[in-house]
Design a protein around this motif. Structure first.
Motif, mmCIF file in Angstrom:
data_model
loop_
_atom_site.group_PDB
_atom_site.id
_atom_site.type_symbol
_atom_site.label_atom_id
_atom_site.label_comp_id
_atom_site.label_asym_id
_atom_site.label_seq_id
_atom_site.Cartn_x
_atom_site.Cartn_y
_atom_site.Cartn_z
ATOM 1 N N LYS A 244 0.683 -1.366 -0.035
ATOM 2 C CA LYS A 244 -0.131 -0.089 0.099
ATOM 3 C C LYS A 244 0.828 1.276 0.078
ATOM 4 C CE LYS A 244 -4.525 -1.050 0.122
ATOM 5 N NZ LYS A 244 -4.265 -2.138 -0.930
ATOM 6 N N SER A 245 1.960 1.099 0.726
ATOM 7 C CA SER A 245 2.514 2.437 0.887
ATOM 8 C C SER A 245 3.939 2.435 -0.157
ATOM 9 C CB SER A 245 3.257 2.539 2.465
ATOM 10 O OG SER A 245 2.244 2.982 3.199
ATOM 11 N N HIS A 269 -1.636 10.038 -3.631
ATOM 12 C CA HIS A 269 -0.244 10.244 -3.081
ATOM 13 C C HIS A 269 -0.089 10.899 -2.139
ATOM 14 C CE1 HIS A 269 2.239 8.867 -7.053
ATOM 15 N NE2 HIS A 269 1.089 8.580 -7.115
ATOM 16 N N ALA A 270 -1.189 11.966 -1.587
ATOM 17 C CA ALA A 270 -1.233 12.826 -0.330
ATOM 18 C C ALA A 270 -1.830 12.286 0.899
ATOM 19 C CB ALA A 270 -1.637 14.164 -0.775
ATOM 20 N N ALA A 271 -3.034 11.941 0.673
ATOM 21 C CA ALA A 271 -3.651 11.765 2.143
ATOM 22 C C ALA A 271 -4.477 10.336 2.201
ATOM 23 C CB ALA A 271 -4.965 12.690 1.880
ATOM 24 N N THR A 275 -0.676 6.336 2.318
ATOM 25 C CA THR A 275 -0.361 6.502 3.834
ATOM 26 C C THR A 275 -1.078 5.629 4.946
ATOM 27 O OG1 THR A 275 -2.657 7.972 3.868
ATOM 28 C CG2 THR A 275 -0.524 9.086 3.451
ATOM 29 N N ALA A 276 -1.574 4.550 4.222
ATOM 30 C CA ALA A 276 -2.379 3.706 4.899
ATOM 31 C C ALA A 276 -1.266 2.770 5.515
ATOM 32 C CB ALA A 276 -3.529 2.913 4.215
ATOM 33 N N GLY A 277 -0.369 2.410 4.960
ATOM 34 C CA GLY A 277 0.594 1.465 5.423
ATOM 35 C C GLY A 277 1.402 2.082 6.568
ATOM 36 N N ILE A 278 1.760 3.328 6.522
ATOM 37 C CA ILE A 278 2.173 4.134 7.638
ATOM 38 C C ILE A 278 1.451 4.221 8.704
ATOM 39 C CG2 ILE A 278 3.449 6.341 8.155
ATOM 40 C CD1 ILE A 278 4.749 4.589 5.809
ATOM 41 N N PHE A 279 -0.035 4.562 8.411
ATOM 42 C CA PHE A 279 -0.672 4.749 9.532
ATOM 43 C C PHE A 279 -1.172 3.342 10.345
ATOM 44 C CE2 PHE A 279 -5.312 3.536 11.009
ATOM 45 C CZ PHE A 279 -5.319 4.602 11.746
ATOM 46 N N LEU A 350 3.707 12.262 7.692
ATOM 47 C CA LEU A 350 2.695 12.019 7.021
ATOM 48 C C LEU A 350 1.847 13.093 6.726
ATOM 49 C CD1 LEU A 350 0.659 8.658 7.343
ATOM 50 C CD2 LEU A 350 -0.338 10.932 7.055
ATOM 51 N N MET A 351 1.604 13.779 8.105
ATOM 52 C CA MET A 351 0.669 14.869 7.973
ATOM 53 C C MET A 351 1.293 16.123 6.899
ATOM 54 S SD MET A 351 -0.459 17.307 10.927
ATOM 55 C CE MET A 351 1.074 18.134 11.030
ATOM 56 N N THR A 352 2.366 16.533 7.273
ATOM 57 C CA THR A 352 3.085 17.715 6.593
ATOM 58 C C THR A 352 3.108 17.420 5.015
ATOM 59 O OG1 THR A 352 5.320 16.983 6.990
ATOM 60 C CG2 THR A 352 4.260 18.415 8.776
#
Length: 695
Positions: A244-245, A269-271, A275-279, A350-352
């Motif tokens: 996913k990431s 690519h942004a939100a 980002t699912a894998g990092i989350f 991830l947020m920035t």
């Protein structure tokens, strides 16, 4: 809002985009009879995402100010043995932040899409898809159990398949969405194995219940081996995140996802999705903290991705692909932070990154509109004076990406570099080198893109791929088969290749301005509570005794005194000078001495070919992995299915029964003299036997 969050209010967050998606999909497309027009469709879906964003912002305020939390089951689907299958929400600092990021970026993409997809035939269908994508990601981040997590995980994969292949008449788009789908299935196989192991040994899919049993899982070994069970679980879960990431070597789908329209490139690519894998890894921190082996594996994979994907960004000429490889590299940075046991730093980046990467992708789309289909940065130049809003917002996004002090990317990126430097886990030395080198590489390719697009000589009229028949309006409509530009009319976006670039309409540049604001200030405003305060106190667990990197990072921040002090110190630190060197070198090579890149390309031919072929990973996948899988499948089909199952077991069994039946039928003739002969023959055999053995 009280310290207790309302279940019905939280339920409205994912359901509002879902309702907009369903109505647009059913009544705004050919499937449902086109009962609602374009304006109704886009305002309905935008309203749904706006409602979700407003509630998410209120929820974040309640979580931060009032300490509100929510963790409950909303619907019990079934119970299998002692295993409960449920739908529920877990809302804490991590979830509330993700909800706001997802809904805000999605809202910007929805508004932007009004202008970008203005005349596309699939306008309503596209709005339905992106709202459904938002719903899927919200269900993923709000889940309180692994079943719902897996549902959201697969849903974002399915909708990404639809969106990447949105222009389904393009062969390249169909290839890209199939590639994304298949590569993600590889990662998802590991992911579901990890979930299955948790369910088997912890007896639950609920986060809280599983985390309470984490210490007992850490004492077990994987059956038949001496591997620690917790290590196997964590690596299996991370393989899902690799898909996913987009971590090496499962990253190959992400650059090809550029075949979809630009708004979805920004959203993926942004939100969402990547980002699912990092989350997920951050959410599972109580499990990952128990395996140093898994953390080292994560760190090394992230370092490889951060460094080697950055190299590929240097040679790209497609404006969107440069940014896509930037995404791969930045995801590598986040993964390195996860491996260093600095989950909060990874989520902070991830947020920035979500804000400035969405800004860069949407800015690239604005340039594509203004440049009349052209995506090749070699045939741009001098766009700054024609597109001032796109120029300044793109510059702000680029400065944030390279980690310029006081910009959002600086606070998160510099924190990753420092925390990896402080890490004592195996692989941290290589990871530190990779993230430092990545600073220079990121600055070089980012400002190579910036200078070639916005500065220098105007080269857009030299594009050999430009349309030369200015009167062939209808032929120009088909050009989106080889360019990422929607199927719009000649007049709508000015698709005359000989015309000057022009600024995009307000529905395109307004989201750029709104995304540029957090790209500049969000890091400065949030670094202290998110990294050194109690923002993630009950969402992320770190064993400070085994993994003291975050404590050491906190001491460094205290020494700096504040976010301002950190930024001022950043001007004297090595990462800043590496970034500055990258910017200066790109300026010299592409603005002052443009013959130098061509000379380097000739001199370093083998290296360039290696990068141009993306380390030959696509070739390996297509010619070795795919062919090997095809040969294995053919062997199993012909040797296993046809020969053994059909031939030996199915057909062989009835043939054997037939032969036995035939023999028995011959013996059972029905004639008395046959039976009498058989009796005499039997008596003769028995007498012969007894006489022979009693001699």
């Amino acid at each position: 809002m009280s310290a207790t969050l309302s279940a019905s209010t939280l339920l409205a967050v994912p359901l509002a985009p879902l309702v907009g998606s369903v109505i647009a999909g059913l009544f705004g497309t050919k499937f449902g009879g086109n009962h609602i027009g374009r304006k109704v469709t886009h305002w309905l879906t935008i309203l749904g995402v706006l409602v979700a964003f407003v509630i998410s912002a209120q929820t974040l305020k309640s979580v931060v100010v009032d300490g509100a939390r929510f963790n409950a089951t909303l619907y019990e689907w079934m119970v299998v043995g002692g295993l409960k299958m449920e739908v529920g929400f877990l809302v804490d600092g991590l979830t509330a932040m993700m909800m706001c990021v997802v809904t805000f970026v999605s809202l910007m993409v929805h508004i932007y899409t009004i202008g970008y997809m203005e005349e596309d035939e699939g306008y309503n269908r596209f709005f339905s898809y992106i709202s459904l994508f938002t719903f899927s990601m919200l269900m993923l981040v709000m889940s309180n159990n692994m079943l719902q997590l897996f549902f959201g995980w697969e849903a974002v994969g399915l909708v990404s398949y639809l969106l990447i292949g949105f222009w389904f008449n393009k062969p390249t788009a169909i290839f890209a969405n199939m590639k994304a789908f298949l590569v993600n299935r590889v990662g998802d196989f590991g992911f579901i194995l990890g979930i299955g192991l948790v369910a088997a040994y912890a007896g639950t899919l609920n986060y809280g219940e599983a985390f309470l049993k984490a210490d007992s899982l850490a004492t077990l070994t994987f059956p038949g081996t001496d591997w620690m069970l917790i290590t196997v679980i964590c690596i299996c879960l991370f393989i899902g995140a690799m898909g996913k990431s987009a971590q090496f070597p499962l990253h190959v789908w992400l650059p090809d996802s550029m075949e979809g329209p630009t708004p979805i490139s920004a959203l993926i690519h942004a939100a969402t999705m990547v980002t699912a894998g990092i989350f997920m890894v951050a959410r599972m921190s109580p499990l990952f903290e128990l395996s140093d082996t898994a953390l080292s594996f994560i760190m090394v994979i992230g370092a490889i991705t951060a460094l080697f994907m950055g190299f590929l960004g240097i040679i790209q000429n497609d404006i969107k692909r440069v940014i896509a490889y930037s995404t791969l590299s930045q995801l590598g940075y986040m993964t390195v932070a996860l491996g260093a046991s600095a989950y909060s730093v990874a989520v902070f980046h991830l947020m920035t990154h979500a804000f400035f990467k969405a800004l860069l992708f949407l800015g690239a789309g604005s340039v594509i509109i203004g440049m009349h289909h052209n995506q090749d940065i070699r045939w741009m130049g001098g766009v700054r004076k024609y597109m001032p809003i796109t120029w300044i917002t793109f510059l702000l996004g680029s400065l944030a990406l390279i980690g310029t002090p006081f910009f959002a990317g600086f606070y998160s990126k510099d924190s990753i570099i420092e925390v990896v430097h402080e890490s004592h886990l195996w692989g941290s030395g290589f990871a530190y080198f990779a993230v430092l080198a990545g600073v220079f590489i990121t600055a070089f390719y980012s400002f190579r893109l910036y200078f070639l697009v916005f500065h220098g000589k105007e080269r857009y009229d030299q594009n050999p791929d430009a349309h030369h028949d200015a009167h062939a309006t209808h032929d120009a409509h088909d050009e989106h088969a080889s360019h990422d530009e929607p199927n719009v009319s000649h007049d709508a976006h000015g698709h005359d290749p000989h015309a000057k670039p022009h600024e995009s309409p307000w529905v395109v540049w307004l989201p750029l301005v709104l995304l540029a604001i957090p790209s500049v200030v969000i890091g400065f405003l949030t670094i202290k509570p998110m990294l050194y305060g109690g923002f993630f106190k009950d969402a992320i667990l770190i064993n400070a005794e085994k993994h003291p990197a975050m404590e050491e990072l906190a001491q460094g921040f205290e020494h700096a005194g504040s976010a301002v002090g950190m930024a001022l110190h950043g001007f004297t630190a090595l990462p800043f000078w590496l970034a500055l060197a990258g910017v200066v070198l790109s300026w010299y090579m592409y603005m002052i001495n443009p013959a130098l890149p061509a000379a380097i390309k000739r001199t370093c031919g083998p290296v360039y070919r290696l990068l141009e072929n993306k380390y030959y990973l696509d070739w390996i996948n297509e010619n070795i992995v795919a062919r090997g899988a095809r040969a294995l499948g053919t062997g199993l089909w012909k040797g296993g299915d046809q020969a053994i199952i059909d031939g030996a077991l199915v057909n062989g069994s009835w043939k054997l029964v037939g032969r036995i039946s035939g023999a028995v039928r011959w013996l059972q003739s029905g004639y008395i003299y046959h039976y009498a002969f058989a009796m005499l023959l039997g008596i003769f055999v028995l007498m012969t036997y007894f006489v022979w053995f009693n001699r």
